[in-house]
Scaffold this motif. Structure first.
Motif, PDB file in Angstrom:
ATOM      1  N   SER A  34       0.812  -1.210   0.000  1.00  0.00           N
ATOM      2  CA  SER A  34       0.000   0.000   0.000  1.00  0.00           C
ATOM      3  C   SER A  34       0.847   1.263   0.000  1.00  0.00           C
ATOM      4  CB  SER A  34      -0.933   0.013   1.222  1.00  0.00           C
ATOM      5  OG  SER A  34      -1.850  -1.064   1.161  1.00  0.00           O
ATOM      6  N   HIS A  35       2.102   1.147   0.415  1.00  0.00           N
ATOM      7  CA  HIS A  35       2.979   2.322   0.433  1.00  0.00           C
ATOM      8  C   HIS A  35       3.262   2.846  -0.984  1.00  0.00           C
ATOM      9  CE1 HIS A  35       5.659  -1.109  -0.235  1.00  0.00           C
ATOM     10  NE2 HIS A  35       6.532  -0.264  -0.752  1.00  0.00           N
ATOM     11  N   LEU A  36       2.952   2.005  -1.987  1.00  0.00           N
ATOM     12  CA  LEU A  36       3.164   2.433  -3.373  1.00  0.00           C
ATOM     13  C   LEU A  36       1.954   3.170  -3.949  1.00  0.00           C
ATOM     14  CD1 LEU A  36       4.895  -0.767  -4.811  1.00  0.00           C
ATOM     15  CD2 LEU A  36       5.981   1.361  -4.057  1.00  0.00           C
ATOM     16  N   LEU A  37       0.829   3.123  -3.271  1.00  0.00           N
ATOM     17  CA  LEU A  37      -0.387   3.744  -3.793  1.00  0.00           C
ATOM     18  C   LEU A  37      -0.238   5.244  -4.065  1.00  0.00           C
ATOM     19  CD1 LEU A  37      -3.131   1.903  -1.700  1.00  0.00           C
ATOM     20  CD2 LEU A  37      -2.758   1.750  -4.176  1.00  0.00           C
ATOM     21  N   PRO A  38       0.483   6.003  -3.238  1.00  0.00           N
ATOM     22  CA  PRO A  38       0.634   7.438  -3.543  1.00  0.00           C
ATOM     23  C   PRO A  38       1.280   7.704  -4.899  1.00  0.00           C
ATOM     24  CG  PRO A  38       1.222   7.014  -1.260  1.00  0.00           C
ATOM     25  CD  PRO A  38       1.024   5.670  -1.909  1.00  0.00           C
ATOM     26  N   LEU A  39       2.057   6.741  -5.410  1.00  0.00           N
ATOM     27  CA  LEU A  39       2.680   6.925  -6.719  1.00  0.00           C
ATOM     28  C   LEU A  39       1.646   6.950  -7.842  1.00  0.00           C
ATOM     29  CD1 LEU A  39       5.774   4.537  -6.387  1.00  0.00           C
ATOM     30  CD2 LEU A  39       5.729   7.036  -6.165  1.00  0.00           C
ATOM     31  N   LEU A  40       0.459   6.410  -7.572  1.00  0.00           N
ATOM     32  CA  LEU A  40      -0.589   6.344  -8.584  1.00  0.00           C
ATOM     33  C   LEU A  40      -1.517   7.547  -8.533  1.00  0.00           C
ATOM     34  CD1 LEU A  40      -1.615   2.571  -8.259  1.00  0.00           C
ATOM     35  CD2 LEU A  40       0.153   3.593  -9.713  1.00  0.00           C
ATOM     36  N   GLN A  41      -1.295   8.435  -7.583  1.00  0.00           N
ATOM     37  CA  GLN A  41      -2.167   9.596  -7.442  1.00  0.00           C
ATOM     38  C   GLN A  41      -1.710  10.732  -8.350  1.00  0.00           C
ATOM     39  OE1 GLN A  41      -2.176  10.538  -3.266  1.00  0.00           O
ATOM     40  NE2 GLN A  41      -3.348   8.718  -2.709  1.00  0.00           N
ATOM     41  N   PHE A  42      -2.691  11.435  -8.898  1.00  0.00           N
ATOM     42  CA  PHE A  42      -2.413  12.564  -9.783  1.00  0.00           C
ATOM     43  C   PHE A  42      -2.919  13.850  -9.152  1.00  0.00           C
ATOM     44  CE2 PHE A  42      -2.847   8.901 -12.665  1.00  0.00           C
ATOM     45  CZ  PHE A  42      -1.600   8.940 -13.261  1.00  0.00           C
ATOM     46  N   PRO A  43      -2.391  14.971  -9.601  1.00  0.00           N
ATOM     47  CA  PRO A  43      -2.915  16.253  -9.100  1.00  0.00           C
ATOM     48  C   PRO A  43      -4.408  16.359  -9.381  1.00  0.00           C
ATOM     49  CG  PRO A  43      -0.894  16.580 -10.368  1.00  0.00           C
ATOM     50  CD  PRO A  43      -1.290  15.156 -10.577  1.00  0.00           C
ATOM     51  N   LYS A  44      -5.105  17.073  -8.530  1.00  0.00           N
ATOM     52  CA  LYS A  44      -6.541  17.232  -8.701  1.00  0.00           C
ATOM     53  C   LYS A  44      -6.818  18.243  -9.808  1.00  0.00           C
ATOM     54  CE  LYS A  44      -7.761  15.946  -3.971  1.00  0.00           C
ATOM     55  NZ  LYS A  44      -8.436  16.356  -2.706  1.00  0.00           N
ATOM     56  N   VAL A  45      -7.148  17.715 -10.970  1.00  0.00           N
ATOM     57  CA  VAL A  45      -7.429  18.554 -12.124  1.00  0.00           C
ATOM     58  C   VAL A  45      -8.369  17.791 -13.045  1.00  0.00           C
ATOM     59  CG1 VAL A  45      -5.418  17.676 -13.388  1.00  0.00           C
ATOM     60  CG2 VAL A  45      -6.364  19.909 -13.986  1.00  0.00           C
ATOM     61  N   ASN A  46      -9.248  18.500 -13.702  1.00  0.00           N
ATOM     62  CA  ASN A  46     -10.175  17.882 -14.648  1.00  0.00           C
ATOM     63  C   ASN A  46      -9.493  17.770 -16.009  1.00  0.00           C
ATOM     64  OD1 ASN A  46     -12.510  16.978 -15.988  1.00  0.00           O
ATOM     65  ND2 ASN A  46     -13.127  19.073 -16.461  1.00  0.00           N
ATOM     66  N   ILE A  47      -9.328  16.528 -16.497  1.00  0.00           N
ATOM     67  CA  ILE A  47      -8.664  16.310 -17.785  1.00  0.00           C
ATOM     68  C   ILE A  47      -9.680  15.768 -18.785  1.00  0.00           C
ATOM     69  CG2 ILE A  47      -6.855  15.071 -19.028  1.00  0.00           C
ATOM     70  CD1 ILE A  47      -5.241  14.960 -16.495  1.00  0.00           C
ATOM     71  N   GLN A  48      -9.774  16.420 -19.937  1.00  0.00           N
ATOM     72  CA  GLN A  48     -10.607  15.953 -21.040  1.00  0.00           C
ATOM     73  C   GLN A  48      -9.718  15.598 -22.223  1.00  0.00           C
ATOM     74  OE1 GLN A  48     -14.022  18.520 -21.942  1.00  0.00           O
ATOM     75  NE2 GLN A  48     -13.705  19.575 -19.996  1.00  0.00           N
ATOM     76  N   PHE A  49     -10.192  14.673 -23.036  1.00  0.00           N
ATOM     77  CA  PHE A  49      -9.429  14.248 -24.207  1.00  0.00           C
ATOM     78  C   PHE A  49     -10.261  14.417 -25.467  1.00  0.00           C
ATOM     79  CE2 PHE A  49      -7.586  11.918 -20.679  1.00  0.00           C
ATOM     80  CZ  PHE A  49      -6.225  11.959 -20.939  1.00  0.00           C
ATOM     81  N   MET A  50      -9.578  14.687 -26.575  1.00  0.00           N
ATOM     82  CA  MET A  50     -10.209  14.665 -27.894  1.00  0.00           C
ATOM     83  C   MET A  50      -9.233  14.052 -28.877  1.00  0.00           C
ATOM     84  SD  MET A  50     -11.640  17.744 -30.379  1.00  0.00           S
ATOM     85  CE  MET A  50     -13.282  17.824 -29.671  1.00  0.00           C
ATOM     86  N   ARG A  51      -9.746  13.244 -29.770  1.00  0.00           N
ATOM     87  CA  ARG A  51      -8.913  12.663 -30.806  1.00  0.00           C
ATOM     88  C   ARG A  51      -8.884  13.553 -32.044  1.00  0.00           C
ATOM     89  NH1 ARG A  51     -10.606   6.274 -30.745  1.00  0.00           N
ATOM     90  NH2 ARG A  51      -9.099   5.572 -29.164  1.00  0.00           N
ATOM     91  N   GLN A  52      -7.675  13.767 -32.527  1.00  0.00           N
ATOM     92  CA  GLN A  52      -7.499  14.449 -33.816  1.00  0.00           C
ATOM     93  C   GLN A  52      -7.376  13.355 -34.863  1.00  0.00           C
ATOM     94  OE1 GLN A  52      -3.832  16.613 -34.277  1.00  0.00           O
ATOM     95  NE2 GLN A  52      -4.732  18.089 -35.688  1.00  0.00           N
ATOM     96  N   SER A  53      -8.301  13.320 -35.797  1.00  0.00           N
ATOM     97  CA  SER A  53      -8.358  12.205 -36.744  1.00  0.00           C
ATOM     98  C   SER A  53      -7.131  12.137 -37.635  1.00  0.00           C
ATOM     99  CB  SER A  53      -9.625  12.294 -37.606  1.00  0.00           C
ATOM    100  OG  SER A  53      -9.680  13.541 -38.281  1.00  0.00           O
ATOM    101  N   TYR A  54      -6.556  13.307 -37.941  1.00  0.00           N
ATOM    102  CA  TYR A  54      -5.368  13.347 -38.784  1.00  0.00           C
ATOM    103  C   TYR A  54      -4.525  14.538 -38.361  1.00  0.00           C
ATOM    104  CZ  TYR A  54      -2.382  13.537 -42.935  1.00  0.00           C
ATOM    105  OH  TYR A  54      -1.294  13.559 -43.776  1.00  0.00           O
ATOM    106  N   ALA A  55      -3.242  14.310 -38.111  1.00  0.00           N
ATOM    107  CA  ALA A  55      -2.363  15.387 -37.648  1.00  0.00           C
ATOM    108  C   ALA A  55      -2.089  16.372 -38.782  1.00  0.00           C
ATOM    109  CB  ALA A  55      -1.060  14.801 -37.112  1.00  0.00           C
ATOM    110  N   LYS A  56      -2.682  17.558 -38.681  1.00  0.00           N
ATOM    111  CA  LYS A  56      -2.536  18.567 -39.728  1.00  0.00           C
ATOM    112  C   LYS A  56      -1.817  19.813 -39.224  1.00  0.00           C
ATOM    113  CE  LYS A  56      -6.952  18.590 -40.703  1.00  0.00           C
ATOM    114  NZ  LYS A  56      -8.244  18.921 -41.345  1.00  0.00           N
ATOM    115  N   GLY A  57      -1.055  19.663 -38.165  1.00  0.00           N
ATOM    116  CA  GLY A  57      -0.285  20.796 -37.674  1.00  0.00           C
ATOM    117  C   GLY A  57      -0.753  21.293 -36.321  1.00  0.00           C
ATOM    118  N   LEU A  58       0.121  22.030 -35.667  1.00  0.00           N
ATOM    119  CA  LEU A  58      -0.177  22.547 -34.328  1.00  0.00           C
ATOM    120  C   LEU A  58      -1.382  23.472 -34.336  1.00  0.00           C
ATOM    121  CD1 LEU A  58       0.562  22.877 -31.355  1.00  0.00           C
ATOM    122  CD2 LEU A  58       2.240  24.608 -32.029  1.00  0.00           C
ATOM    123  N   GLY A  59      -1.490  24.302 -35.356  1.00  0.00           N
ATOM    124  CA  GLY A  59      -2.634  25.207 -35.428  1.00  0.00           C
ATOM    125  C   GLY A  59      -3.947  24.461 -35.500  1.00  0.00           C
ATOM    126  N   ASP A  60      -3.991  23.394 -36.277  1.00  0.00           N
ATOM    127  CA  ASP A  60      -5.214  22.597 -36.394  1.00  0.00           C
ATOM    128  C   ASP A  60      -5.556  21.936 -35.066  1.00  0.00           C
ATOM    129  OD1 ASP A  60      -7.338  21.355 -38.075  1.00  0.00           O
ATOM    130  OD2 ASP A  60      -6.280  19.510 -37.540  1.00  0.00           O
TER     131      ASP A  60
END
Length: 268
Positions: A82-108
């Motif tokens: 159980s002493h390893l469990l803190p290694l699995l903790q992340f900062p408290k922040v809301n993370i959302q993901f989106m997939r880019q279907s094709y990499a068309k540059g940083l601006g896109d």
């Protein structure tokens, strides 16, 4: 206040082939944590509360890393680890993901965050640029510049002449030590760069950037370049360039990645 951040992480990682065929550059290990972990922690330490990560369909590993592993947690508890469990903790922040279907540059990639951003200012952090400073948070410095001047800010560093062709490079009027008013910006100049100040991995934008991104055509590399949108924007808005004093390591360059690993090893 800047409370939202965008991390574009959908690129192909061509500078690091062949390993990036199976391992995203953002997951390269640095002292037991992947590179993108350091980026997220930098954002949270700077006061960011919501993060939008743009990935490709081949980078589910990034999503998995920021997800809970209940099976692993139970295993650790039942195995007297159980002493390893803190290694699995992340900062408290809301993370959302989106997939880019094709990499068309940083601006896109950045313009995919328009609905996420809404009417708020937001940070952009490039995950292959790792900043190290023992006493300061790089993104905090950029945010402080935004809050002082209430306008878009790009982070810059002085770069060797032979490397300027790899970056967006600004031309600017110096306002004070380490602060410039951007008068021009060129993506990957192959000759006659306007200065030795290259845009390096950290930005603060207001939502007006999207009106320029949405009308920006293909540029260098047949991609939609964030630099081109900034170039259009400075005709009507003030953009500041803040010189970043932190040491920066580019994961796309093997020698800098190895130097970062050496630094982290010696730090232990």
């Amino acid at each position: 206040m800047v409370k939202k951040a965008v991390i574009p992480a959908a690129g192909y990682g061509t500078r690091n082939l062949p390993i990036t065929k199976v391992l995203p550059k953002e997951m390269f290990p640095i002292a037991g944590r992947p590179a993108i972990d350091y980026i997220v922690r930098e954002a949270v330490e700077a006061g960011i509360e919501e993060i939008f990560i743009i990935i490709s369909r081949s980078k589910n590993m990034i999503m998995d890393y920021f997800d809970r592993s209940l099976e692993l947690e139970v295993f650790l508890q039942q195995s007297q680890k159980s002493h390893l469990l803190p290694l699995l903790q992340f900062p408290k922040v809301n993370i959302q993901f989106m997939r880019q279907s094709y990499a068309k540059g940083l601006g896109d990639a950045v313009r995919l965050a328009e609905k996420f951003v809404g009417n708020e200012p937001f940070a952009v952090l490039l995950p292959d640029q790792i900043f190290i400073n023992e006493t300061a948070n790089t993104l905090q410095h950029i945010i402080a510049t935004y809050e002082q001047h209430k306008g878009d800010v790009v982070g810059v560093k002085a770069v060797a002449q032979e490397d300027l062709k790899l970056y967006g490079v600004i031309q600017g009027t110096q306002l004070s030590e380490g602060l410039y008013n951007v008068t021009d910006i060129i993506e990957k100049p192959q000759s006659n760069p306007p200065s030795n100040l290259a845009v390096i991995g950290r930005y603060i934008f207001t939502p007006q950037i999207f009106s320029y991104l949405n009308k920006t055509g293909l540029g260098v590399g047949n991609e939609i370049q964030l630099t081109d949108a900034i170039k259009q924007m400075i005709s009507g808005y003030t953009v500041k360039a803040k010189v970043l004093e932190s040491e920066c390591y580019d994961l796309g360059k093997e020698e800098e990645y190895m130097a970062l690993l050496n630094y982290m090893f010696n730090k232990k």
